[in-house]
Design an enzyme around this catalytic site. Structure first.
Site, PDB file in Angstrom:
ATOM      1  N   LYS A   1       0.838  -1.209   0.000  1.00 24.29           N
ATOM      2  CA  LYS A   1       0.000   0.000   0.000  1.00 24.29           C
ATOM      3  C   LYS A   1       0.868   1.252   0.000  1.00 24.29           C
ATOM      4  O   LYS A   1       1.599   1.518   0.943  1.00 24.29           O
ATOM      5  CB  LYS A   1      -0.897   0.052   1.235  1.00 24.29           C
TER       6      LYS A   1
ATOM      7  N   GLU B   1      10.545   0.594   9.906  1.00 23.98           N
ATOM      8  CA  GLU B   1      11.478   1.699   9.629  1.00 23.98           C
ATOM      9  C   GLU B   1      10.731   2.965  10.004  1.00 23.98           C
ATOM     10  O   GLU B   1       9.800   3.364   9.293  1.00 23.98           O
ATOM     11  CB  GLU B   1      11.839   1.737   8.139  1.00 23.98           C
TER      12      GLU B   1
ATOM     13  N   CYS C   1      13.397  10.665   6.710  1.00 23.41           N
ATOM     14  CA  CYS C   1      13.489  10.071   8.044  1.00 23.41           C
ATOM     15  C   CYS C   1      14.885  10.228   8.631  1.00 23.41           C
ATOM     16  O   CYS C   1      15.045  10.373   9.838  1.00 23.41           O
ATOM     17  CB  CYS C   1      13.115   8.598   7.975  1.00 23.41           C
TER      18      CYS C   1
ATOM     19  N   GLU D   1      10.216  14.941  15.876  1.00 26.66           N
ATOM     20  CA  GLU D   1      10.446  14.949  14.430  1.00 26.66           C
ATOM     21  C   GLU D   1       9.464  15.918  13.761  1.00 26.66           C
ATOM     22  O   GLU D   1       8.254  15.767  13.910  1.00 26.66           O
ATOM     23  CB  GLU D   1      10.238  13.536  13.869  1.00 26.66           C
TER      24      GLU D   1
END
Ligand code: NAP
Ligand code: MG
Length: 487
Positions: free
Chosen positions: A192, A266, A300, A397
């Site tokens: 997906k 991840e 990331c 983040e």
């Protein structure tokens, strides 16, 4: 023609040229799911739109995946697995090589669509995303019939159907990271893509269809978080490979606790980029710029926390501000653009929220005076100076072009500050001394450390995190293991 300033991840385009045009690409007005080798309408008949974040124009309608669609895809993948897992490895490799070559042949079209759907500068999609995606297929095709050499004295066998869920920051590249090792090792997949960037995964589905890969080996279901959740919870899946936020990673861990599903996660990051006083300063400044502004900071492993040794802090900050003045923010299809559009309105709102927090926390905000377009989602490159470890803009983040700057005096203080984070995906070290590189990189609690460079990727290098940045590795030999039963 005047020389145009370019980031150091540019390669060949140094002079102004006409922007890439969307006229070269063919998009359909509506896309179904790719199940069992065919594009099919969603069971509930629902579609959602994907837009171009640089101008908010609709690009196409995309099938909205329900649990029924996921079930159909998993059944196709299970059926496909019966033959694919028994197909001789050298035959499997031929298909994977073919997909890699077809991606190369169509790289220009893929690059333009990647930039239109997600907002990233064409220079990046053309020079980094698409070639690296093809490189992943080439790399894992090479391993398919050499698993005895990869894992000597062990018997490697495939595991079944992998459910793969990917984010919007590197749409095709993340699809390649997931699909290539899975199918090369004899598994089948249900993947997906993210809701805001489904187009290149669907173009990949077309390539896969034309490559003659047997039906059901790769299935692609589009949709949002609920669709992802239906994949995670489907009992016919043996392994979940997820790339995305730490928040969703935790939901997935809880959802599959107590099942036999394997998983790799991840997740997010808040990497430290550490500049020592003996570094080549101009090179380091380019590394800082690349580290945080590459792909609008939607990375990331972005170097989103900068640590500068005190004796060179004023110099580095001055050079950094000067360099930021030269950055061009704007049309992703223009080859001179350094910083493209923010991927979505939601993401822009999140970044703006953090800009306010940074100011309220007392950090000093700096943005260059660059113009930004009226329509679409944009954020100027941003520095926060005088940050403290406790600031939220240092700890959380942001996933945008926002850099939190701090200083340190000694090497040990630099390491301690860099490790003071819940994340541990990556880091950067800038110094002239090899011994310092070894000392610092061995003490940083992060999966990938770059020395005197940043954001360099290669299919042969494993990638993955410590702590809340996830578990498991993708890429390299390590990236084969999650898809194999090793006896
Ligand atoms: P996200 O919100 O976690 O979404 C990632 C994917 O999961 C999307 O396809 C999303 O669907 C889907 N999803 C959402 N809720 C789900 C659920 N409950 N169950 C299953 N799937 C679900 O992350 P994102 O905002 O797309 O991506 C940014 C994050 O990814 C950042 O934190 C970044 O650091 C991380 N990232 C990590 C790596 C790495 O290698 N470590 C690489 C790239 C990005 P929709 O988006 O369609 O709703
Ligand atoms: Mg889009």
């Amino acid at each position: 023609m005047p020389k145009v300033n370019t980031l150091n991840f540019n390669t060949d385009w140094q002079y102004a040229e006409a922007p890439e045009s969307s006229d070269h690409v063919q998009l359909e007005s509506r896309y179904g799911h790719f199940i069992n080798g065919k594009f099919v309408a969603p069971a509930n008949g629902r579609y959602f739109k994907t837009i171009n974040p640089a101008n908010e124009a609709k690009l196409a309608d995309i099938a909205s995946g329900s649990a029924a669609d996921v079930d159909k895809a998993v059944r196709a993948a299970k059926k496909g697995y019966k033959t694919w897992s028994r197909t001789p490895a050298k035959e499997r490799a031929k298909y994977v090589y073919r997909i890699a070559r077809m991606l190369q042949e169509r790289s220009r079209e893929f690059a333009v669509i990647e930039s239109m759907d997600g907002g990233k500068p064409i220079r990046e999609s053309k020079n980094i995303d698409i070639p690296l995606a093809a490189a992943h297929f080439f790399y894992y095709a090479g391993w398919a019939d050499k698993l005895d050499y990869a894992f000597p004295n062990r018997r490697a066998s495939s595991i079944g159907v992998a459910g793969q869920i990917i984010p919007w920051n590197f749409p095709l590249l993340m699809a390649a990271w997931k699909i290539a090792p899975a199918i090369a090792t004899g598994n089948t997949v249900v993947l997906k893509p993210a809701e805001t960037t489904p187009l290149t995964a669907l173009m990949l589905a077309k390539v896969i269809q034309e490559s003659g890969l047997p039906d059901g080996v790769v299935n692609i279901i589009t949709g949002a978080g609920k669709t992802g959740s239906a994949i995670v919870n489907h009992p016919g899946i043996q392994k979940i490979a997820f790339t995305g936020s730490t928040e969703v990673g935790k939901i997935i861990q809880k959802a599959i606790a107590g099942t036999n599903k394997r998983y790799t996660l991840e997740l997010g990051g808040k990497a430290a980029n550490i500049i020592f006083e003996d570094a080549a300063i101009d090179q380091a400044v380019e590394g800082i710029i690349n580290g945080i502004f590459f792909n609008q900071g939607h990375v990331c492993c972005a170097g989103s926390r900068l640590f500068i040794q005190e004796s060179v802090a004023d110099l580095v900050i001055r050079k950094l501000k000067d360099r930021m003045e030269t950055l061009i923010v704007g049309d992703p299809l223009d080859k001179n653009t350094d910083i493209g559009a923010i991927n979505s309105k939601d993401q822009l709102d999140k970044i703006k929220y953090y800009l306010k927090i940074g100011v309220n926390e007392g950090a000093e905000m700096y943005q260059p005076s660059c113009r930004i377009p009226q329509k679409g989602y944009w954020c100027r490159p941003t520095l926060f100076l005088n940050c403290a470890q406790s600031h939220r803009i240092v700890q959380e983040e942001i996933f945008g072009p926002v850099l939190a700057v701090q200083t340190f005096r000694t090497v040990d203080e630099g390491i301690e500050k860099a490790n003071n984070t819940p994340y541990g995906l990556s880091g950067g070290v800038w110094t002239d001394k090899g011994s310092k590189i070894f000392k610092v990189s061995s003490k940083l609690r992060a999966g990938v450390i770059w020395a005197n460079t940043y954001n360099k990727f290669d299919p042969s290098s494993p990638f993955g995190g410590y702590k809340e940045s996830g578990m498991g590795r993708e890429g390299g030999l390590h990236g084969l293991m999650p898809y194999l039963e090793l006896n």
